[in-house]
Design an enzyme around this catalytic site. Sequence first.
Site, PDB file in Angstrom:
ATOM      1  N   ASP A 178       0.899  -1.148   0.000  1.00  0.00           N
ATOM      2  CA  ASP A 178       0.000   0.000   0.000  1.00  0.00           C
ATOM      3  C   ASP A 178       0.935   1.194   0.000  1.00  0.00           C
ATOM      4  OD1 ASP A 178      -1.455   2.298   0.920  1.00  0.00           O
ATOM      5  OD2 ASP A 178      -3.074   0.927   1.438  1.00  0.00           O
ATOM      6  N   HIS A 179       1.060   1.853  -1.141  1.00  0.00           N
ATOM      7  CA  HIS A 179       2.162   2.825  -1.231  1.00  0.00           C
ATOM      8  C   HIS A 179       1.985   4.002  -0.277  1.00  0.00           C
ATOM      9  CE1 HIS A 179      -0.496   5.079  -3.922  1.00  0.00           C
ATOM     10  NE2 HIS A 179       0.327   6.090  -3.829  1.00  0.00           N
ATOM     11  N   HIS A 241      -5.859   2.761   1.014  1.00  0.00           N
ATOM     12  CA  HIS A 241      -5.141   3.920   1.559  1.00  0.00           C
ATOM     13  C   HIS A 241      -5.900   4.638   2.680  1.00  0.00           C
ATOM     14  CE1 HIS A 241      -2.989   3.019  -2.020  1.00  0.00           C
ATOM     15  NE2 HIS A 241      -3.705   3.752  -2.847  1.00  0.00           N
TER      16      HIS A 241
HETATM   17  C1  BG6 Z   1      -3.528   4.608  -6.402  1.00  0.00           C
HETATM   18  C2  BG6 Z   1      -4.833   4.666  -7.126  1.00  0.00           C
HETATM   19  O1  BG6 Z   1      -3.520   3.538  -5.514  1.00  0.00           O
HETATM   20  O2  BG6 Z   1      -3.327   5.821  -5.704  1.00  0.00           O
HETATM   21  C3  BG6 Z   1      -4.881   5.849  -8.078  1.00  0.00           C
HETATM   22  O3  BG6 Z   1      -5.033   3.471  -7.876  1.00  0.00           O
HETATM   23  C4  BG6 Z   1      -4.547   7.122  -7.324  1.00  0.00           C
HETATM   24  O4  BG6 Z   1      -6.141   5.960  -8.691  1.00  0.00           O
HETATM   25  C5  BG6 Z   1      -3.271   6.965  -6.523  1.00  0.00           C
HETATM   26  O5  BG6 Z   1      -4.394   8.145  -8.292  1.00  0.00           O
HETATM   27  C6  BG6 Z   1      -3.039   8.172  -5.630  1.00  0.00           C
HETATM   28  O6  BG6 Z   1      -1.764   8.092  -5.080  1.00  0.00           O
HETATM   29  P1  BG6 Z   1      -0.972   9.383  -4.636  1.00  0.00           P
HETATM   30  O7  BG6 Z   1       0.299   8.872  -4.053  1.00  0.00           O
HETATM   31  O8  BG6 Z   1      -0.773  10.233  -5.850  1.00  0.00           O
HETATM   32  O9  BG6 Z   1      -1.853  10.094  -3.632  1.00  0.00           O
END
Ligand code: BG6
Length: 491
Positions: A178-179, A241
Site C-alpha cells: 500500500d504505497h 489507503h
Molecule cells: C492509487 C490509485 O492507488 O493511488 C490511483 O489506484 C490514485 O487511482 C493513486 O491516483 C493516488 O496516489 P498518490 O500517491 O498520488 O496520492
Amino acid sequence: REQPKTTIVIFGATGDLAKRKLFPSLFNLYKKGNISEDFAVVGVARREWTNEILREKVCESIANVAESTDQERAQFATHFHYLPFDVTGKESYKQLNELLTDLETEFKIPGNRIFYMAMAPEFFGTIASNLKTEGVTETNGWTRLVIEKPFGHNLESAKQLNSEIREAFNEGDIYRIDHYLGKEMVQNIEVIRFANALFEPLWNNRYISNIQITSSEHLGVEDRGGYYEKSGALRDMVQNHMLQMVSLLAMDPPIRLTTDEIRSEKIKVLRALRTIDEREVNQFFVRGQYGPGIVKETEVPGYRSENNVNPNSRTETFVAGKLMIDNHRWAGVPFYIRTGKRMKLKSTKIVVQFKELPMNLYFDKNKDYLRPNLLIIHIQPDEGISLILNGKKVGPTGETTPVKLDYSNDGVDAGNTPEAYERLLYDCMLGDAANFTHWDEVDLSWTYVDKISKAWELSDKSIPLYPSGTMGPIESEELLIKDGFKWWPIT
Ligand code: BG6
C-alpha cells in the site's frame, strides 16, 4: 548500513510501474549504498525484449535522477537481465530458475529472491503457484512475494487470490503493497502520536471531537477507464489507503515497534469499525462522479466522456464517509474521510479537531473569536504539521486571534527524502513488513467496504455529479453539517 543481498524478479518489467517507480527506486537505493554491487534484477514480461533493450529502458527511466553520471547509470543497468516470459508456461519458470541460479553464483547472492508482481492481477495466483511447482521458490535463502494492489475486487475474490498465493508463500513472506504506507508523513503519524507527551494523552474521545482525512486529486481517470469502471473510488482508494490512515490514527500504542505488534493494533481498529447496514448507508456514505469543469484553468470533460467509460456509468469517482470506531478510545468520535478525482486540488491532509473547553471565557457568538484547536498533518504535496491555537490579539481589544504553528519538512534534506517505493522495497529486502498490509487487514477492510458497494449497486438513486475542479458534491458537505461540523478548508 545493512546491504541486503538479493535477486529481484519483476513480473511486468515492460510496464508503467516498473518504469516510473521501481527502476528509479532501485537506482536510488544503489546510489545511496543501501544495496551493494551484489544484486541482480530479472525483468520478465511477454514482449520479446533483450537484456540490451531492458537496460536501455532502465537508463532512460533514471536519466533525470539528480547527481548521477552516465557511467553510474550504465553500471547500475548491467545488473538487469531480461527474460521473455509466458506466465502460464512451465518452460518459462525453468528458464527463470536457471537464470537466477547463475546470477546468484555470479553476484554471490545466498539464494534470496524477491518476486515482485507489477502486472495485471489476474495472473498473480497462476504465477505464485507455478513458482512453487517449478521449484523457483526452493532456495537456500529466503523468498518473498511483493504484490501490488488491487488485492481482489471484493472479499470473495481477495480470499481466492490469497489462498492461491498462500500455496506458495507463507503469510510472513507476503508483502502486500500500500504505497501510502511508504509516505514520509504517513509514517510520521505514529511518531507524532507516540513520541509526544503533548498529543497522546489527548488522543481520545474526551478531547477530540472529530478527525477529517482528505485525499483529493486533480487528475481524472486518464487511460485507466477499463480498470476504474469496475473499481471506483471506494475500492481504488478507501479499501486500502484511506482505511490504512484511519487505522494508524486510531490504533492504540503498540507494545513495541515490531511488525506484529503494530499490525495487531491496526487490526483491532478495523475490527472495531462499526458495520454499516445496507439500509442506512446513505447516512454514512456519499458518492459522486465528476462532470465537466475547470481544473487548473483548463476545461476538462466529465467522467462519462472519458475513454473506456460507459456513457451512462454509475461508477463513483468521489467518496465521502463517516466511520465510527466502537471502542473505548473512540466511541462517539466520527472519522470523516473523503477522496476523489478531478477535485480542486491535489492534496492529502489529516485534520484533528479538538473539543472546545468546557467553559470558554473568550467566546463571543457574534464575533466568532475562538476556533477549536486543530492539528493538521500535511501528507502531500507539502509535508509537515500545523497546530492551530488561539492567542491574544495584540492591543487592548481583549480579543483572540488564531495562531498557527507550522513545522515543514521542506528543506530538511528534501532532495534526499526517499520515495515511498524506495522505502518499501528496502524494507522488503530487510524483511521488515511493518509497512505492508497483513491479510487480516485486507479481509476486514473488504468486509467493511463490500457492504457499501453492495448497497450502492442495489440503489436506484442516481449518482450525484460534481463539477470537475470542486471539492465534491454538496452531499459531502451535508454529511458533516448534520453532525454540527464542517470540512476544514485544506490547501
Ligand atoms: C492509487 C490509485 O492507488 O493511488 C490511483 O489506484 C490514485 O487511482 C493513486 O491516483 C493516488 O496516489 P498518490 O500517491 O498520488 O496520492
